[in-house]
Design a protein around this motif. Structure first.
Motif, PDB file in Angstrom:
ATOM      1  N   PHE A   1       0.856  -1.183   0.000  1.00 32.45           N
ATOM      2  CA  PHE A   1       0.000   0.000   0.000  1.00 32.45           C
ATOM      3  C   PHE A   1       0.892   1.233   0.000  1.00 32.45           C
ATOM      4  O   PHE A   1       1.773   1.373   0.839  1.00 32.45           O
ATOM      5  CB  PHE A   1      -0.924   0.050   1.225  1.00 32.45           C
ATOM      6  N   THR A   2       0.666   2.129  -0.980  1.00 35.70           N
ATOM      7  CA  THR A   2       1.349   3.427  -1.001  1.00 35.70           C
ATOM      8  C   THR A   2       0.269   4.507  -1.036  1.00 35.70           C
ATOM      9  O   THR A   2      -0.249   4.880   0.005  1.00 35.70           O
ATOM     10  CB  THR A   2       2.340   3.531  -2.174  1.00 35.70           C
ATOM     11  N   ASP A   3      -0.096   4.978  -2.222  1.00 37.05           N
ATOM     12  CA  ASP A   3      -1.266   5.863  -2.336  1.00 37.05           C
ATOM     13  C   ASP A   3      -2.544   5.067  -2.588  1.00 37.05           C
ATOM     14  O   ASP A   3      -3.627   5.639  -2.730  1.00 37.05           O
ATOM     15  CB  ASP A   3      -1.056   6.885  -3.461  1.00 37.05           C
ATOM     16  N   GLY A   4      -2.403   3.800  -2.663  1.00 36.62           N
ATOM     17  CA  GLY A   4      -3.510   2.872  -2.860  1.00 36.62           C
ATOM     18  C   GLY A   4      -2.948   1.475  -2.729  1.00 36.62           C
ATOM     19  O   GLY A   4      -1.751   1.283  -2.494  1.00 36.62           O
TER      20      GLY A   4
ATOM     21  N   ALA B   1      -9.858   2.273   5.851  1.00 34.54           N
ATOM     22  CA  ALA B   1     -10.460   3.389   5.109  1.00 34.54           C
ATOM     23  C   ALA B   1      -9.359   4.285   4.566  1.00 34.54           C
ATOM     24  O   ALA B   1      -8.533   4.812   5.337  1.00 34.54           O
ATOM     25  CB  ALA B   1     -11.392   4.191   6.017  1.00 34.54           C
ATOM     26  N   ILE B   2      -9.312   4.455   3.253  1.00 31.73           N
ATOM     27  CA  ILE B   2      -8.290   5.304   2.644  1.00 31.73           C
ATOM     28  C   ILE B   2      -8.538   6.759   3.018  1.00 31.73           C
ATOM     29  O   ILE B   2      -9.654   7.260   2.929  1.00 31.73           O
ATOM     30  CB  ILE B   2      -8.271   5.121   1.114  1.00 31.73           C
ATOM     31  N   SER B   3      -7.456   7.448   3.453  1.00 27.84           N
ATOM     32  CA  SER B   3      -7.539   8.847   3.899  1.00 27.84           C
ATOM     33  C   SER B   3      -6.706   9.736   2.996  1.00 27.84           C
ATOM     34  O   SER B   3      -5.575   9.395   2.649  1.00 27.84           O
ATOM     35  CB  SER B   3      -7.033   8.966   5.342  1.00 27.84           C
TER      36      SER B   3
ATOM     37  N   ALA C   1      -0.136  11.262  -1.381  1.00 26.06           N
ATOM     38  CA  ALA C   1      -1.312  12.052  -1.001  1.00 26.06           C
ATOM     39  C   ALA C   1      -2.341  11.251  -0.219  1.00 26.06           C
ATOM     40  O   ALA C   1      -3.390  11.792   0.123  1.00 26.06           O
ATOM     41  CB  ALA C   1      -1.959  12.623  -2.263  1.00 26.06           C
ATOM     42  N   LYS C   2      -2.034   9.972   0.096  1.00 27.55           N
ATOM     43  CA  LYS C   2      -3.032   9.165   0.788  1.00 27.55           C
ATOM     44  C   LYS C   2      -2.361   8.161   1.723  1.00 27.55           C
ATOM     45  O   LYS C   2      -1.203   7.786   1.541  1.00 27.55           O
ATOM     46  CB  LYS C   2      -3.918   8.406  -0.214  1.00 27.55           C
ATOM     47  N   SER C   3      -3.133   7.733   2.722  1.00 26.13           N
ATOM     48  CA  SER C   3      -2.754   6.611   3.579  1.00 26.13           C
ATOM     49  C   SER C   3      -4.002   5.768   3.794  1.00 26.13           C
ATOM     50  O   SER C   3      -5.067   6.072   3.234  1.00 26.13           O
ATOM     51  CB  SER C   3      -2.206   7.110   4.921  1.00 26.13           C
TER      52      SER C   3
END
Length: 358
Positions: free
Chosen positions: A212-215, A230-232, A240-242
């Motif tokens: 998992f990186t940005d997805g 839950a992706i944030s 840009a995401k975790s």
């Protein structure tokens, strides 16, 4: 009772007054040698290069009345003790905040007469911490440390892959990472003094197995126990995401990254598991667990424990051979991070850059 003639008393009184008058007219000094300003001449400085805090000795003539010592770059004054001066020598230290590189040191006496000598301040770069250990081409990394304002180049160790210097001050350096074929590398940082090799190692995300990186990485999905991940887009360390996971009170949840097909075949090429975890409201321990381990999925193994500090991003790079992670011949289908508890309340953790590193 013995009597003293009046004439003797007057004589003693006059003598005492005279001594007092002479004493009161003696010039107060700071303990410096009482040498008048002359024409200062420098002959040698030893050593001729040194780091901050090093004791230096300048020898020559006409040096007894020196009142200031200044290092040329940024006009940094050097402290010294005038009482140690002689007409032929001055002892002083390299200032801790002296800028690195070759420069003049200027000595000035009370009459304004000056003499200068060339000296090299040794101020190698140093690194105390970095903003991230993972990178892709073009990502920026902030390096905190010292003596970074005159950095001339930054390369991945053992390569000609050079980072771009975005900005630099004495205490901070911002670089843009290059494209590279290496899996991971330290950095070679060169400034006016010389080369410094970081102890920090930086991982090329493009060469890692991305769970998992940005997805989710290819083949991976959520298989968490209890609340789903839950992706944030508000909490992240890279990109840009975790992904966040709510661990419910008392339920002993785990976040689970699954790859049911095609799975991840066993390979000795993978050396590390790396992950960024943002802590919850207080310090907790999370346990790495896999279905390819000896203990089996969902178990608590002491060697697999990660101590996660509250409220900050924690970086972990764990050597696979040091934990119960992957038994030879087994395919990896599940990777989880399990908690004991929490006992007081629900707690949310965020995970970013979950990767396997070769």
């Amino acid at each position: 009772m013995k009597k003293y003639p009046f004439k003797n008393i007057l004589t003693l009184s006059f003598f005492a007054l005279s001594v007092g008058f002479i004493s009161s007219c003696t010039k107060d000094t700071d303990g410096s040698p009482q040498i008048g300003p002359g024409n200062p001449v420098a002959e040698a400085i030893k050593p001729d290069s040194a780091a901050g805090g090093t004791v230096l000795t300048l020898t020559g003539t006409g040096l007894g009345d020196i009142r200031s010592i200044v290092f040329e770059k940024n006009n940094v004054p050097a402290g010294f003790q005038p009482t140690l001066n002689t007409d032929k020598a001055i002892i002083f230290r390299v200032p801790e905040d002296a800028a690195g590189g070759t420069q003049n040191i200027t000595f000035t006496n009370s009459a304004g007469a000056k003499v200068s000598v060339q000296f090299k301040v040794l101020a190698f770069p140093s690194v105390s911490d970095v903003s991230n250990y993972n990178f892709t081409k073009g990502s920026e990394i902030t390096i905190n440390g010292n003596n970074l304002d005159d950095v001339a180049s930054v390369k991945l160790t053992g390569t000609n892959d050079a980072a771009t210097i975005v900005s630099k001050t004495k205490k901070q350096l911002v670089i843009k990472m290059p494209a590279t074929q290496v899996n991971s590398a330290t950095l070679d940082i060169v400034n006016g003094t010389g080369l410094f090799k970081t102890t920090q190692e930086f991982v090329n995300l493009d060469k890692a197995l991305q769970i998992f990186t940005d997805g989710y990485g290819e083949g991976f999905a959520d298989g968490s126990w209890g609340d789903a991940g839950a992706i944030s887009s508000t909490q992240f360390k890279s990109g840009a995401k975790s992904i966040g996971k709510n661990y419910q009170k008392g339920n002993w949840h785990l976040i689970n990254f699954t790859n049911w097909w095609p799975t991840v075949p066993y390979s000795t090429d993978y050396k590390y598991l790396s992950v960024w975890i943002k802590g919850a409201s207080e310090d907790y321990s999370l346990y790495i667990t896999t279905d390819a381990s000896k203990a089996g999925f969902g178990n608590y193994v002491d060697a697999n424990k990660l101590n996660v500090k509250a409220g900050v991003w924690n970086y972990f790079k764990v050597k696979l051979s040091d934990i119960d992670f992957w038994s030879a011949g087994k395919s990896l289908q599940q990777l989880g991070f399990r908690i004991q508890g929490p006992d007081k309340q629900d707690e949310v953790f965020y995970f970013d850059d979950v990767i396997l590193v070769k």
